[in-house]
Design an enzyme around this catalytic site. Structure first.
Site, PDB file in Angstrom:
ATOM      1  N   ALA A 249       0.796  -1.241   0.000  1.00  0.00           N
ATOM      2  CA  ALA A 249       0.000   0.000   0.000  1.00  0.00           C
ATOM      3  C   ALA A 249       0.825   1.285   0.000  1.00  0.00           C
ATOM      4  O   ALA A 249       0.266   2.367   0.184  1.00  0.00           O
ATOM      5  CB  ALA A 249      -1.003   0.039   1.142  1.00  0.00           C
ATOM      6  N   ALA A 250       2.130   1.190  -0.238  1.00  0.00           N
ATOM      7  CA  ALA A 250       2.929   2.430  -0.364  1.00  0.00           C
ATOM      8  C   ALA A 250       2.397   3.247  -1.537  1.00  0.00           C
ATOM      9  O   ALA A 250       2.132   4.448  -1.415  1.00  0.00           O
ATOM     10  CB  ALA A 250       4.409   2.107  -0.570  1.00  0.00           C
ATOM     11  N   GLY A 251       2.224   2.581  -2.671  1.00  0.00           N
ATOM     12  CA  GLY A 251       1.720   3.266  -3.859  1.00  0.00           C
ATOM     13  C   GLY A 251       0.302   3.786  -3.645  1.00  0.00           C
ATOM     14  O   GLY A 251      -0.037   4.895  -4.064  1.00  0.00           O
ATOM     15  N   ASP A 252      -0.531   2.988  -2.984  1.00  0.00           N
ATOM     16  CA  ASP A 252      -1.916   3.416  -2.729  1.00  0.00           C
ATOM     17  C   ASP A 252      -1.930   4.661  -1.844  1.00  0.00           C
ATOM     18  O   ASP A 252      -2.693   5.599  -2.093  1.00  0.00           O
ATOM     19  CB  ASP A 252      -2.704   2.292  -2.041  1.00  0.00           C
ATOM     20  CG  ASP A 252      -2.918   1.098  -2.956  1.00  0.00           C
ATOM     21  OD1 ASP A 252      -2.839   1.270  -4.188  1.00  0.00           O
ATOM     22  OD2 ASP A 252      -3.163  -0.004  -2.441  1.00  0.00           O
TER      23      ASP A 252
HETATM   24  P1  ADP Z   1       4.158   0.601  -5.346  1.00  0.00           P
HETATM   25  O1  ADP Z   1       3.814   0.339  -3.911  1.00  0.00           O
HETATM   26  O2  ADP Z   1       2.972   0.951  -6.168  1.00  0.00           O
HETATM   27  O3  ADP Z   1       5.051  -0.422  -5.978  1.00  0.00           O
HETATM   28  P2  ADP Z   1       6.484   2.272  -4.868  1.00  0.00           P
HETATM   29  O4  ADP Z   1       7.143   1.081  -4.290  1.00  0.00           O
HETATM   30  O5  ADP Z   1       7.167   2.964  -5.982  1.00  0.00           O
HETATM   31  O6  ADP Z   1       4.984   1.961  -5.347  1.00  0.00           O
HETATM   32  O7  ADP Z   1       6.216   3.293  -3.671  1.00  0.00           O
HETATM   33  C1  ADP Z   1       5.449   4.465  -3.814  1.00  0.00           C
HETATM   34  C2  ADP Z   1       6.074   5.585  -3.024  1.00  0.00           C
HETATM   35  O8  ADP Z   1       6.148   5.177  -1.656  1.00  0.00           O
HETATM   36  C3  ADP Z   1       7.510   5.919  -3.408  1.00  0.00           C
HETATM   37  O9  ADP Z   1       7.543   6.834  -4.459  1.00  0.00           O
HETATM   38  C4  ADP Z   1       8.061   6.478  -2.101  1.00  0.00           C
HETATM   39  O10 ADP Z   1       7.683   7.828  -1.942  1.00  0.00           O
HETATM   40  C5  ADP Z   1       7.335   5.659  -1.052  1.00  0.00           C
HETATM   41  N1  ADP Z   1       8.143   4.499  -0.625  1.00  0.00           N
HETATM   42  C6  ADP Z   1       8.060   3.225  -1.067  1.00  0.00           C
HETATM   43  N2  ADP Z   1       8.984   2.434  -0.472  1.00  0.00           N
HETATM   44  C7  ADP Z   1       9.662   3.224   0.381  1.00  0.00           C
HETATM   45  C8  ADP Z   1      10.743   3.024   1.310  1.00  0.00           C
HETATM   46  N3  ADP Z   1      11.311   1.821   1.470  1.00  0.00           N
HETATM   47  N4  ADP Z   1      11.180   4.084   2.010  1.00  0.00           N
HETATM   48  C9  ADP Z   1      10.620   5.313   1.865  1.00  0.00           C
HETATM   49  N5  ADP Z   1       9.610   5.571   1.009  1.00  0.00           N
HETATM   50  C10 ADP Z   1       9.123   4.547   0.289  1.00  0.00           C
END
Ligand code: ADP
Length: 315
Positions: A249-252
């Site tokens: 859910a980072a992307g969400d």
């Molecule tokens: P998804 O979850 O859709 O694959 P990402 O992995 O690119 O998307 O993560 C989306 C955003 O979340 C990133 O652009 C960043 O801002 C944040 N993020 C993801 N992983 C990390 C991490 N390990 N540390 C800090 N920020 C993170």
């Protein structure tokens, strides 16, 4: 008028945490099991609402018992749930999620009621799609996304597409999109260009601009995002350094928080900083919806990291 409208999926996430992923044919016992509300549509609506946006979710659930408590949970988050339909004799969407010790995940989906959110069902759920920002993902039928984008755009909405899970997309949908937010895998899937460095990101962004998309934001995990606006040079905007526990859910969270900040008239760079702060917070917590932060937490995180903010570039 609901300023942010999400047309998308609702899933019940079954999450097992284990040391490592089982290989084919292998059985491993996990450390922990939880049932959590999920689905990209629901997660992004929750993220937008918690980040302060007036939010409506248009979706379908099954007629199982868990669906009622899911929808009640969305309402508790302040989401308008009037356009969530219950489909008879169908299960709510399900995601089987494994999270390993590195915080990586694997996800197996059964679409269930999400597959019933057809263009006809969309009309049935709601009287109209008037909104400022329409947010879409790819866990419902493509024809529904095209119908929703066409209608919302005709009424003046900005259309934001988070093209996840990764798949190739027809021009018919891409030409309706104002802002696209793929991760590296999704950007490669859409363009055929490998996004492993800034050059690849710039090339992939250019390919998406060529499809008529004005703003391309490629999320790069811990590295941050690549922002490219049509006619301008793209730039890497670093993320925040945190101890990642679970990147589900980072992307969400990024997408929902981005729309909330844009709704509050933040300039795009500030909105991206806010969204990256929200996403960074979410990866320090377990689970999907359980990990999505509230506006006050995001603001406090941003304040605590002032001076290292991606906006002023002091890293
Ligand atoms: P998804 O979850 O859709 O694959 P990402 O992995 O690119 O998307 O993560 C989306 C955003 O979340 C990133 O652009 C960043 O801002 C944040 N993020 C993801 N992983 C990390 C991490 N390990 N540390 C800090 N920020 C993170």
């Amino acid at each position: 008028m609901m300023t942010v409208t999400v047309v998308g999926s609702i899933n019940i996430d079954h999450v097992i945490r284990l040391a490592q992923f089982p290989r084919p044919g292998e059985t491993l016992t996990g450390d922990d099991y939880q049932i959590i509300a999920g689905g990209k549509g629901a997660n992004q609506a929750v993220a937008a609402a918690r980040a302060g946006a007036s939010t409506r979710l248009i979706a379908c659930v099954g007629d199982d018992a868990l669906a009622h408590s899911l929808v009640a949970g969305f309402a508790k988050d302040g989401i308008n749930t009037q356009a969530i339909a219950s489909i008879r004799e169908v299960n709510t969407g399900v995601a089987l999620i494994q999270v390993n010790r590195e915080g990586e995940n694997t996800i197996a989906l059964a679409a269930g009621a999400n597959a019933h959110l057809t263009p006809e069902q969309l009309q049935h759920n709601t009287a109209g799609l008037a909104c400022q920002q329409l947010l879409l993902q790819l866990e419902i039928p493509l024809a529904t996304n095209i119908a929703a984008a066409t209608q919302a755009k005709a009424q003046g909405a900005t259309v934001i597409l988070n093209p996840a899970p990764a798949q190739a997309l027809p021009e018919e949908l891409l030409c309706l999109v104002d802002v696209i937010t793929p991760n590296e895998t999704e950007a490669e899937q859409l363009t055929g260009i490998v996004v492993s460095d800034n050059k690849g990101a710039a090339q992939a962004a250019a390919a998406l601009h060529n499809k008529g998309i004005a703003t391309v934001i490629i999320t790069l995990g811990a590295r941050g995002v690549w922002l490219s606006e049509q006619g301008q040079t793209g730039q890497l905007i670093p993320g925040f350094k945190v101890n990642a526990l679970d990147t589900t859910a980072a992307g969400d969270t990024f997408n929902g928080a981005l729309l909330a900040a844009l709704e509050h008239q933040q300039p795009l760079l500030n909105a991206i900083a806010f969204a990256q702060a929200g996403a960074a917070l979410s990866v320090t917590r377990h689970g999907a919806q359980t990990s999505i932060p509230y506006r006050a937490d995001i603001q406090a995180f941003l304040d605590a990291h002032l001076g290292r903010s991606p906006v002023n570039g002091h890293h």
